[in-house]
Scaffold this active site. Structure first.
Site, mmCIF file in Angstrom:
data_model
loop_
_atom_site.group_PDB
_atom_site.id
_atom_site.type_symbol
_atom_site.label_atom_id
_atom_site.label_comp_id
_atom_site.label_asym_id
_atom_site.label_seq_id
_atom_site.Cartn_x
_atom_site.Cartn_y
_atom_site.Cartn_z
ATOM 1 N N ASP A 228 0.814 -1.218 0.000
ATOM 2 C CA ASP A 228 0.000 0.000 0.000
ATOM 3 C C ASP A 228 0.851 1.274 0.000
ATOM 4 O O ASP A 228 0.353 2.347 -0.331
ATOM 5 C CB ASP A 228 -0.919 0.034 1.228
ATOM 6 C CG ASP A 228 -2.000 -1.029 1.152
ATOM 7 O OD1 ASP A 228 -1.991 -1.800 0.171
ATOM 8 O OD2 ASP A 228 -2.840 -1.089 2.066
ATOM 9 N N TYR A 272 -14.640 -1.141 -25.245
ATOM 10 C CA TYR A 272 -14.843 -1.289 -23.801
ATOM 11 C C TYR A 272 -14.201 -0.164 -23.017
ATOM 12 O O TYR A 272 -13.137 0.348 -23.388
ATOM 13 C CB TYR A 272 -14.186 -2.571 -23.289
ATOM 14 C CG TYR A 272 -14.836 -3.835 -23.749
ATOM 15 C CD1 TYR A 272 -16.175 -4.104 -23.481
ATOM 16 C CD2 TYR A 272 -14.094 -4.784 -24.444
ATOM 17 C CE1 TYR A 272 -16.763 -5.289 -23.899
ATOM 18 C CE2 TYR A 272 -14.675 -5.972 -24.863
ATOM 19 C CZ TYR A 272 -16.012 -6.221 -24.588
ATOM 20 O OH TYR A 272 -16.583 -7.372 -24.994
ATOM 21 N N MET A 279 -5.477 -2.283 -5.547
ATOM 22 C CA MET A 279 -5.374 -2.351 -4.082
ATOM 23 C C MET A 279 -4.755 -1.106 -3.464
ATOM 24 O O MET A 279 -4.143 -0.303 -4.160
ATOM 25 C CB MET A 279 -4.551 -3.551 -3.682
ATOM 26 C CG MET A 279 -5.363 -4.667 -3.121
ATOM 27 S SD MET A 279 -4.317 -5.891 -2.371
ATOM 28 C CE MET A 279 -5.521 -7.215 -2.185
ATOM 29 N N GLY A 280 -4.906 -1.094 -2.191
ATOM 30 C CA GLY A 280 -4.453 -0.002 -1.346
ATOM 31 C C GLY A 280 -5.631 0.250 -0.435
ATOM 32 O O GLY A 280 -6.592 0.885 -0.839
HETATM 33 P P1 FBP Z 1 -0.932 -5.062 4.519
HETATM 34 O O1 FBP Z 1 -1.243 -3.678 4.960
HETATM 35 O O2 FBP Z 1 -1.052 -6.067 5.555
HETATM 36 O O3 FBP Z 1 0.401 -5.103 3.824
HETATM 37 O O4 FBP Z 1 -1.985 -5.497 3.404
HETATM 38 C C1 FBP Z 1 -2.350 -4.649 2.402
HETATM 39 C C2 FBP Z 1 -3.451 -5.219 1.570
HETATM 40 O O5 FBP Z 1 -2.937 -5.922 0.478
HETATM 41 C C3 FBP Z 1 -4.396 -4.111 1.117
HETATM 42 O O6 FBP Z 1 -3.954 -3.518 -0.062
HETATM 43 C C4 FBP Z 1 -5.698 -4.839 1.008
HETATM 44 O O7 FBP Z 1 -6.782 -3.977 1.251
HETATM 45 C C5 FBP Z 1 -5.632 -5.860 2.092
HETATM 46 O O8 FBP Z 1 -4.273 -6.110 2.312
HETATM 47 C C6 FBP Z 1 -6.316 -7.143 1.744
HETATM 48 O O9 FBP Z 1 -6.418 -7.907 2.885
HETATM 49 P P2 FBP Z 1 -6.613 -9.481 2.881
HETATM 50 O O10 FBP Z 1 -5.279 -10.062 2.561
HETATM 51 O O11 FBP Z 1 -6.985 -9.782 4.285
HETATM 52 O O12 FBP Z 1 -7.648 -9.823 1.880
#
Ligand code: FBP
Length: 702
Positions: A228, A272, A279-280
């Site tokens: 993140d 499309y 993620m983040g």
């Molecule tokens: P960390 O903060 O533990 O490094 O994880 C980040 C992350 O990959 C996020 O980007 C995402 O929202 C979350 O983990 C997903 O969590 P999970 O692995 O429990 O599905």
């Protein structure tokens, strides 16, 4: 023809080509394992000492002082080479040690190299040193599930992604019982130190463990991990100590490669809009880097949306001597309008396709959603505390949960009490789609965080976008631009004069090169009416085929493909940047341990510059902590670093937005970052965000 003897399957399976083709030890893997990351200059020396850097200071939190008294005065320490080490330093290095390592939270590319760095440094200092890996995250510490890490095992995972060597988990060591069990494990394994490789919450946990274990003589060192990118450390004067957590670069590069492929695809079949959620959990760092890497047509940045001010509403209210507080911050509806605006503008120049990047945590920055998340966090936490039960186990179905909320709203109304959940909240909540209600009511993770990765953010935003596009279509404002040459060619083929029909059919016939059918034309019926009104068609005439074809082509069909980029990039093999970064982090960890540090986070200063200026440091964790609401309680945590909308990286993206949207007849402006190239010279050597933010005087632009 000579008949060949049939080969038995067994023989075939032992054929050297079959064995080579099916082996999991492929060339890429072998090259990765062989790669030896360069080491920072200080590590060329056999011994390192720590120098306190007094120029870095922090504002200390009163509560942290109370809870972490033995760590609060820790200072930033630089790792230095000791070319003529004092006997005491030599003794400290030669001492036999037992060190435990744990991965905590989501995987991040480079974790195995942290272990490799610790292992190599520890063995170099004393071949009898032992490194243990706790299995499945902090649970491994609590339950004493550990394995000794051998050379064979460490070598097998050098420069490889994932945390598969020892696995990971999200448990938090947050109760006296878990703490006592952890202490027992350290005692049973006779450990000198524990290394916690984790995110902000895990490093917070590391500081609490360090405090608890101080008297037992067990050192605790943290390592900043998370794709993140939200562990970035500056001191109170804004001096950068850790520009980025490890894993960020690889994940961003991996997402960017996939998204750039979509840019190629969509600009080829032009049908499309690819909606890419990246993620983040909260911060939009990954989305920002992806924007820089790919030049996708639109990238939402949560932090930017939070800063949004609706100037029109403010001045309207001001005229009546009032303040419209709802004009601050972005609403979901407004956000969907902004996205639609980009889509409509591209369509007007014939581009009914594109790529939109949505950060996973964007909803955190939308006022109305943030309020729901906070209120529901409190309600769930209060229920659990008051009833000593688990809200989610008690109310299994969505309907049961809604029912509970309804009761809270009724109670606040009937008893006329100020409550977290009132009738207005309940009404607003009932207006949102069930799948989103379910998402908002979902169980929080062990650190009390809202689990954004489980919410279909993209679906929510795109639902609103589609609705609004339909409205714009009905109003005739969402049209696909027709190239003037195509229009002329089509009409001439049927023997019609384009200049006769053009001004009647289009609202911008004299402009171009893309022509927009008039807003009033929304069906064959209105098309005919317009042609008659323009005196290019008589009542009894049929619409010419060519005109009908042009009209049909001008009606856009909005088709989307939804993608989620997260776990794939998180599990990717590390980029060279992350390999080098993490290996040096591992070496830093050992230098901190050998110098008796505890409650410190290993980091590399100057990461944003060339490798030759990298400087291994220890950052004190306790001074980074602040009180934050978690699961309805004020809790000490390391402050997450979100995108600074005054930073150079953000300002660059902001000023190139229009160019990347490419709502013009020119070609799209896509960039091709390509896949992560481990070997060879063409791979970039650090994230673009860091490159830009390192430009002198480039920070805090207005
Ligand atoms: P960390 O903060 O533990 O490094 O994880 C980040 C992350 O990959 C996020 O980007 C995402 O929202 C979350 O983990 C997903 O969590 P999970 O692995 O429990 O599905």
């Amino acid at each position: 023809m000579i008949e060949k003897e049939p080969v038995s399957l067994k023989k075939l399976m032992n054929h050297p080509d079959v064995l080579k083709a099916t082996s999991n030890e492929n060339q890429e893997l072998l090259e990765r394992r062989k790669y030896k990351p360069p080491v920072c200059d200080v590590f060329k020396s056999r011994y390192n000492y720590l120098e306190t850097l007094e120029e870095y200071c922090f504002e200390l939190d009163r509560e942290t002082k109370k809870q972490l008294p033995d760590l609060i005065n820790n200072k930033v320490q630089a790792v230095r080479s000791a070319d003529s080490p004092a006997p005491s330093l030599k003794k400290a290095y030669d001492k036999q040690r037992r060190i435990g390592v744990v991965f905590s939270g989501g995987p991040a590319p480079g974790g195995h190299n942290v272990i490799a760095g610790i292992y190599d440094a520890a063995k170099k200092a004393n071949p009898d040193n032992k490194i243990f890996g706790f299995i499945l995250g902090p649970d491994g510490i609590i339950e004493n599930e550990a394995r000794e890490l051998t050379k064979e095992l460490v070598d097998r995972y050098r420069n490889l992604g994932g945390f598969s060597m020892i696995k990971t988990g999200r448990t938090k060591i947050d109760t006296p019982e878990k703490m006592a069990l952890s202490k027992k494990t350290c005692k049973d394994l006779n450990l000198d130190a524990i290394v916690i490789v984790g995110g902000d919450d895990s490093n917070t946990n590391a500081a609490f463990l360090a405090q608890e274990m101080k008297n037992d003589g067990v050192q605790v060192i943290g390592v900043p991990k998370t794709i993140d990118g939200d562990i970035q450390v500056r001191d109170s004067k804004g001096q950068v100590l850790c520009a980025m957590s490890f894993g960020f670069h690889t994940a961003a590069r991996s997402f960017a490669n996939e998204i750039s492929n979509l840019c190629n695809d969509c600009s080829s079949d032009v049908k499309y809009w690819h909606i890419c959620k990246v993620m983040g959990r909260v911060a939009s760092h990954l989305a920002l880097e992806v924007a820089l890497q790919t030049h996708a047509n639109m990238t939402l940045i949560g932090e930017d949306l939070a800063n949004y001010i609706d100037k029109k509403r403010i001045s309207q209210a001001a005229k009546q001597g009032a303040v419209d507080y709802t004009a601050y911050g972005m609403t979901l509806r407004h956000l969907s309008r902004l996205v639609c605006d980009g889509i409509v503008r591209r369509a007007s120049v014939g581009k009914n396709y594109g790529v939109l990047v949505i950060p996973e945590g964007v909803l955190e920055f939308i006022n109305e959603i943030q309020i729901f998340i906070t209120k529901l966090n409190v309600i769930i936490a209060e229920y659990n505390a008051t009833h000593d039960k688990n809200f989610h186990k008690e109310f299994l179905l969505l309907e049961d949960k809604l029912d509970y909320l309804r009761r809270l709203a009724r109670q606040s109304r009937e008893e006329e009490i100020i409550s977290v959940w009132n009738t207005r909240d309940d009404d607003l909540f009932n207006d949102i789609p069930a799948f989103f209600q379910e998402g908002l009511l979902m169980e929080r993770d062990s650190h009390g965080n809202f689990q954004f990765s489980l919410v279909e953010t993209d679906k929510i935003i795109m639902g609103l976008v589609k609705d609004y596009l339909n409205i714009l279509k009905e109003k005739g404002r969402y049209k696909l631009g027709i190239h003037k040459d195509f229009f002329k060619k089509t009409l001439k083929k049927e023997g019609l004069d384009p200049d006769f029909f053009g001004p009647v059919l289009f609202r911008n016939y004299d402009e171009g090169p893309y022509l927009l059918v008039k807003e009033s034309i929304m069906s064959n019926k209105t098309l005919k009416q317009e042609l008659i009104r323009g005196k290019v068609l008589k009542n009894e005439d049929k619409i010419p085929k060519a005109i009908e074809k042009i009209y049909k082509k001008s009606v856009p069909n909005f088709k989307t493909q939804l993608h989620f980029y997260g776990y794939d990039g998180r599990g990717s093999d590390p980029s060279r940047f992350d390999c080098n970064y993490t290996y040096n982090l591992g070496l830093t960890v050992f230098a901190l341990i050998a110098n008796n540090a505890t409650g410190q986070m290993a980091a590399i200063k100057n990461l944003e510059f060339d490798f030759s200026s990298w400087q291994p440091v220890g950052i004190p964790i306790a001074p980074l902590m602040r009180l934050e609401e978690r699961s309805g309680k004020l809790t000490l945590v390391i402050e997450k670093s979100v995108v600074n909308t005054h930073s150079t990286a953000f300002k660059v993206v902001e000023s190139l937005r229009e160019k990347w949207l490419a709502a013009n007849p020119e070609e799209d402006n896509y960039r091709r970052p390509g896949p992560i190239r481990f070997t060879g010279k063409s791979e970039e050597d650090r994230p673009l965000t860091l490159v830009l933010n390192a430009i002198p005087n480039g920070h805090d632009l207005t």
